[in-house]
Design a protein around this motif. Structure first.
Motif, PDB file in Angstrom:
ATOM      1  N   GLY A   7       0.819  -1.213   0.000  1.00  0.00           N
ATOM      2  CA  GLY A   7       0.000   0.000   0.000  1.00  0.00           C
ATOM      3  C   GLY A   7       0.851   1.260   0.000  1.00  0.00           C
ATOM      4  O   GLY A   7       0.574   2.223  -0.722  1.00  0.00           O
ATOM      5  N   ILE A   8       1.903   1.253   0.796  1.00  0.00           N
ATOM      6  CA  ILE A   8       2.797   2.417   0.874  1.00  0.00           C
ATOM      7  C   ILE A   8       3.508   2.641  -0.456  1.00  0.00           C
ATOM      8  O   ILE A   8       3.558   3.760  -0.966  1.00  0.00           O
ATOM      9  CB  ILE A   8       3.814   2.237   2.029  1.00  0.00           C
ATOM     10  CG1 ILE A   8       3.083   2.228   3.378  1.00  0.00           C
ATOM     11  CG2 ILE A   8       4.884   3.319   1.990  1.00  0.00           C
ATOM     12  CD1 ILE A   8       3.931   1.778   4.556  1.00  0.00           C
ATOM     13  N   LEU A   9       4.050   1.566  -1.045  1.00  0.00           N
ATOM     14  CA  LEU A   9       4.768   1.713  -2.313  1.00  0.00           C
ATOM     15  C   LEU A   9       3.826   1.966  -3.482  1.00  0.00           C
ATOM     16  O   LEU A   9       4.210   2.574  -4.477  1.00  0.00           O
ATOM     17  CB  LEU A   9       5.652   0.493  -2.577  1.00  0.00           C
ATOM     18  CG  LEU A   9       6.848   0.347  -1.637  1.00  0.00           C
ATOM     19  CD1 LEU A   9       7.668  -0.890  -1.985  1.00  0.00           C
ATOM     20  CD2 LEU A   9       7.724   1.586  -1.635  1.00  0.00           C
ATOM     21  N   ARG A  10       2.599   1.535  -3.349  1.00  0.00           N
ATOM     22  CA  ARG A  10       1.600   1.792  -4.408  1.00  0.00           C
ATOM     23  C   ARG A  10       1.295   3.286  -4.490  1.00  0.00           C
ATOM     24  O   ARG A  10       0.955   3.794  -5.557  1.00  0.00           O
ATOM     25  CB  ARG A  10       0.337   0.985  -4.107  1.00  0.00           C
ATOM     26  CG  ARG A  10      -0.683   1.014  -5.218  1.00  0.00           C
ATOM     27  CD  ARG A  10      -0.502  -0.206  -6.128  1.00  0.00           C
ATOM     28  NE  ARG A  10      -1.338  -0.094  -7.297  1.00  0.00           N
ATOM     29  CZ  ARG A  10      -2.502  -0.700  -7.437  1.00  0.00           C
ATOM     30  NH1 ARG A  10      -2.949  -1.491  -6.489  1.00  0.00           N
ATOM     31  NH2 ARG A  10      -3.190  -0.544  -8.532  1.00  0.00           N
ATOM     32  N   ASN A  11       1.456   4.000  -3.368  1.00  0.00           N
ATOM     33  CA  ASN A  11       1.289   5.451  -3.393  1.00  0.00           C
ATOM     34  C   ASN A  11       2.415   6.123  -4.178  1.00  0.00           C
ATOM     35  O   ASN A  11       2.236   7.213  -4.710  1.00  0.00           O
ATOM     36  CB  ASN A  11       1.248   6.020  -1.970  1.00  0.00           C
ATOM     37  CG  ASN A  11      -0.039   5.668  -1.259  1.00  0.00           C
ATOM     38  OD1 ASN A  11      -1.092   5.511  -1.892  1.00  0.00           O
ATOM     39  ND2 ASN A  11       0.027   5.502   0.041  1.00  0.00           N
ATOM     40  N   ILE A  12       3.580   5.490  -4.231  1.00  0.00           N
ATOM     41  CA  ILE A  12       4.712   6.034  -4.982  1.00  0.00           C
ATOM     42  C   ILE A  12       4.600   5.653  -6.458  1.00  0.00           C
ATOM     43  O   ILE A  12       4.834   6.468  -7.339  1.00  0.00           O
ATOM     44  CB  ILE A  12       6.046   5.511  -4.399  1.00  0.00           C
ATOM     45  CG1 ILE A  12       6.215   6.003  -2.966  1.00  0.00           C
ATOM     46  CG2 ILE A  12       7.231   5.946  -5.256  1.00  0.00           C
ATOM     47  CD1 ILE A  12       7.353   5.337  -2.213  1.00  0.00           C
ATOM     48  N   SER A  13       4.253   4.396  -6.717  1.00  0.00           N
ATOM     49  CA  SER A  13       4.098   3.906  -8.096  1.00  0.00           C
ATOM     50  C   SER A  13       2.733   3.254  -8.222  1.00  0.00           C
ATOM     51  O   SER A  13       2.548   2.093  -7.857  1.00  0.00           O
ATOM     52  CB  SER A  13       5.203   2.903  -8.427  1.00  0.00           C
ATOM     53  OG  SER A  13       5.035   2.428  -9.744  1.00  0.00           O
ATOM     54  N   THR A  14       1.768   3.997  -8.750  1.00  0.00           N
ATOM     55  CA  THR A  14       0.387   3.513  -8.810  1.00  0.00           C
ATOM     56  C   THR A  14       0.221   2.296  -9.721  1.00  0.00           C
ATOM     57  O   THR A  14      -0.741   1.553  -9.599  1.00  0.00           O
ATOM     58  CB  THR A  14      -0.564   4.628  -9.286  1.00  0.00           C
ATOM     59  OG1 THR A  14      -0.107   5.126 -10.537  1.00  0.00           O
ATOM     60  CG2 THR A  14      -0.612   5.759  -8.263  1.00  0.00           C
ATOM     61  N   LYS A  15       1.159   2.077 -10.644  1.00  0.00           N
ATOM     62  CA  LYS A  15       1.080   0.924 -11.557  1.00  0.00           C
ATOM     63  C   LYS A  15       1.569  -0.370 -10.906  1.00  0.00           C
ATOM     64  O   LYS A  15       1.354  -1.447 -11.447  1.00  0.00           O
ATOM     65  CB  LYS A  15       1.929   1.175 -12.807  1.00  0.00           C
ATOM     66  CG  LYS A  15       1.453   2.291 -13.681  1.00  0.00           C
ATOM     67  CD  LYS A  15       2.317   2.314 -14.927  1.00  0.00           C
ATOM     68  CE  LYS A  15       2.795   3.703 -15.215  1.00  0.00           C
ATOM     69  NZ  LYS A  15       3.785   3.737 -16.282  1.00  0.00           N
ATOM     70  N   ALA A  16       2.256  -0.271  -9.770  1.00  0.00           N
ATOM     71  CA  ALA A  16       2.902  -1.438  -9.150  1.00  0.00           C
ATOM     72  C   ALA A  16       1.884  -2.300  -8.415  1.00  0.00           C
ATOM     73  O   ALA A  16       1.625  -2.129  -7.229  1.00  0.00           O
ATOM     74  CB  ALA A  16       4.012  -0.992  -8.205  1.00  0.00           C
TER      75      ALA A  16
END
Length: 195
Positions: free
Chosen positions: A175-184
């Protein structure tokens, strides 16, 4: 480079406390001998000249052995990073673990396709963790990828185990990294053996 790329361990006969015969000096020395027999005059000259000066850097007791292995590891890692940069997309893979001394660490790898559409899954390295919470782990992954200069806009996947710390949609690592890279997008990885 060959031994690192193909995951062959750099062991000398004395590392195992075994001396099968006087000619068994280990994988690295055998590969160097093979290279010399194959016509590498530069390497042959190095060993001929350096052996007179007693500085061949091939002894199992040599303190520079770890430096040489580290340098070779950096070269291999840089080649992997360059291949990932050339790929159109990649996924990050990570798994938290504890090393032999009991310290928390994170193994980080990538999965990507080359121009021939061959899928590669490569180990990039370990990073130490100060804590095992999702913010610390996500920060470690983010810092590691930034240090290697990975383009987050090309990151289309995240592969972790299914524990809540990693898999949580809002407060988990994904969830945290999805905020940085929405495609991930997040995918469950049951075992990251090959990285």
């Amino acid at each position: 480079m060959y031994v690192i790329y193909y995951s062959i361990f750099l062991r000398w006969a004395t590392d195992f406390n075994i001396l099968r015969n006087l000619y068994d000096l280990g994988v690295l020395v055998d590969l160097m001998k093979l290279q010399i027999v194959s016509g590498d005059t530069g390497l042959e000259m190095h060993f001929t000249k350096a052996s007179r000066q007693r500085a061949t850097y091939s002894s199992p007791r040599n303190p520079n052995k770890l430096v040489l292995v580290s340098l070779c590891g950096k070269v291999v890692r840089d080649k992997i990073v360059e291949a990932v940069r050339k790929a159109s997309v990649y996924s990050v893979l990570a798994d938290e673990t504890v090393d032999i001394s009991g310290k928390d660490q994170l193994s980080i790898g990538v999965r990507f396709c080359d121009k021939q559409r061959i899928v590669h899954e490569k180990f990039l390295g370990y990073t130490k963790l100060s804590a095992m919470d999702s913010k610390t782990i996500a920060g470690a992954i983010n810092s590691f990828l930034k240090e290697k200069d990975h383009d987050y806009s090309k990151c289309v996947g995240q592969g972790y185990d299914f524990c809540f710390t990693m898999a949580g949609k809002v407060n988990g690592v994904q969830g945290i990294l999805r905020n940085i890279s929405t495609k991930a997008l997040f995918f469950i990885v049951h075992a990251i053996d090959s990285i």
